[in-house]
Design an enzyme around this catalytic site. Structure first.
Site, PDB file in Angstrom:
ATOM      1  N   CYS A   3       0.859  -1.187   0.000  1.00 29.77           N
ATOM      2  CA  CYS A   3       0.000   0.000   0.000  1.00 29.77           C
ATOM      3  C   CYS A   3       0.891   1.232   0.000  1.00 29.77           C
ATOM      4  O   CYS A   3       1.921   1.252   0.671  1.00 29.77           O
ATOM      5  CB  CYS A   3      -0.888  -0.023   1.244  1.00 29.77           C
ATOM      6  SG  CYS A   3      -2.093   1.309   1.301  1.00 29.77           S
ATOM      7  N   GLU A  46       2.076  -4.177  -5.749  1.00 23.53           N
ATOM      8  CA  GLU A  46       1.053  -5.208  -5.874  1.00 23.53           C
ATOM      9  C   GLU A  46       0.075  -4.822  -6.977  1.00 23.53           C
ATOM     10  O   GLU A  46      -0.298  -3.655  -7.112  1.00 23.53           O
ATOM     11  CB  GLU A  46       0.324  -5.373  -4.536  1.00 23.53           C
ATOM     12  CG  GLU A  46      -0.637  -6.546  -4.499  1.00 23.53           C
ATOM     13  CD  GLU A  46      -1.184  -6.785  -3.109  1.00 23.53           C
ATOM     14  OE1 GLU A  46      -2.397  -6.944  -2.972  1.00 23.53           O
ATOM     15  OE2 GLU A  46      -0.374  -6.791  -2.157  1.00 23.53           O
TER      16      GLU A  46
END
Length: 344
Positions: free
Chosen positions: A174, A208
């Site tokens: 994140c 990601e």
């Protein structure tokens, strides 16, 4: 300048660095966030406790700008801010980077669970399809602390996190700069730091997937800048492959390709076009099909140096690196290990 360029599919979306739980809020549950003296309008809902947001929309959520604890009661908020342990102290974790303007810490989610959870809950208000693991013990957090006269150490303005063990070798789970500090290039600093840490771990990786539109925009900007800096730093007579660029920048080969396509500095078939300065680049690569088969492909492309310079000028990209690698603070245990290896 010859480059082996694999022809690979690129992703246009970004995924949350933290997995999506079974319960997903679909409507905003907080109208306004008070972070210190700053009022921020949330973009998305977050998973704050049911007692705080359950069945209703909280008009104001008061969040401590130092420890990120929260309440909907202004009196409790005011009382906490007067005695917050981090009011005059540094955030938790270890210092890993410092220059004249900002600092980066390394926080183990297992050691500082409450801080990591509160930071994650606040970040979810500004991340769409990203959500938080309440078990933050499997993550590492890297807050970016902007030096300011209002605090003896500085203000946390964003962070990135990553899994301690990522089977996909992701270097970011994140990443976020809080809205009041966005559009200052701070996100690029965090991205650059994540890649430099990967380099020091001798591990290739990337964010990601899939990426959000904002995430893709930020990463394409970083990848393109790094590819540009790699190209201008290379001798003109040197032949480069995409793998060479990847090895130099620690950016995955498919991301190098995505950057070159986005930059639009390649010309196909012709070595010279309208008298433009060009260099031949030979590209050979593979395409991954839905059945995971690979097929070799050879394509001759040309790197247009005039286009490269024009791209850098129009995007205000400097040949100077985003971060100073010498500003990273070496871990004492790592230094002792290196010294013992040298002695042997």
């Amino acid at each position: 300048m010859a480059v082996t360029m694999p022809s690979v599919p690129t992703s246009s979306n970004v995924l949350s660095p933290n997995r999506t739980p079974n319960r997903t809020p679909v409507q905003q549950n907080i109208a306004s966030v008070v972070l210190g003296n700053t009022h921020i309008k949330p973009w998305y809902p977050s998973f704050y406790p049911e007692g705080l947001v359950g069945g209703r929309k909280t008009e104001k959520l008061y969040v401590c700008q130092w420890c990120f604890r929260y309440t909907d009661d202004v009196m409790k908020y005011s009382a906490h801010c007067k005695v917050c342990p981090l009011k005059d102290e540094a955030p938790p974790g270890d210092l890993i980077y410092e220059n004249d303007d900002y600092i980066i810490h390394h926080i183990d989610g297992e050691e500082h669970k409450l801080y990591a959870q509160n930071l994650s809950l606040l970040s979810k208000l500004f991340l769409d399809n990203k959500s938080v693991f309440f078990d933050v013990s499997t993550f590492l957090y890297y807050p970016l602390i902007l030096k300011t006269s209002a605090h003896p150490y500085g203000q946390v303005v964003g962070f990135f996190s990553k899994e301690k063990m990522s089977w996909d070798n992701n270097n970011v789970a994140c990443i976020l700069i809080f809205p009041p500090w966005q559009k200052r290039g701070l996100g690029q600093i965090l991205i650059a730091a994540s890649y430099e840490l990967g380099r020091r771990e001798k591990r290739f990786g990337g964010p990601e997937r899939p990426l959000s539109e904002l995430g893709r925009k930020g990463y394409i900007s970083y990848w393109s800048g790094e590819v540009y800096r790699c190209l201008v730093a290379s001798p003109l007579e040197r032949e480069l492959t995409v793998k060479d660029i990847s090895d130099e920048t620690y950016i995955l080969q498919e991301d190098v390709v995505a950057a070159l396509r986005e930059m639009d500095v390649l010309e196909k078939d012709e070595v010279e076009t309208d008298g433009a300065e060009t260099e031949a680049v030979e590209a050979e690569g593979s395409v991954t099909s839905a059945q995971e088969t690979r097929k070799a492909a050879n394509t001759v492309v040309v790197l247009n140096k005039r286009k490269l310079r024009a791209w850098a000028a129009s995007n205000r990209v400097s040949a100077e690196p985003i971060i100073d690698v010498d500003a990273f603070v070496e871990d004492e245990s790592d230094e002792e290990e290196e010294e013992s290896e040298e002695e042997e």
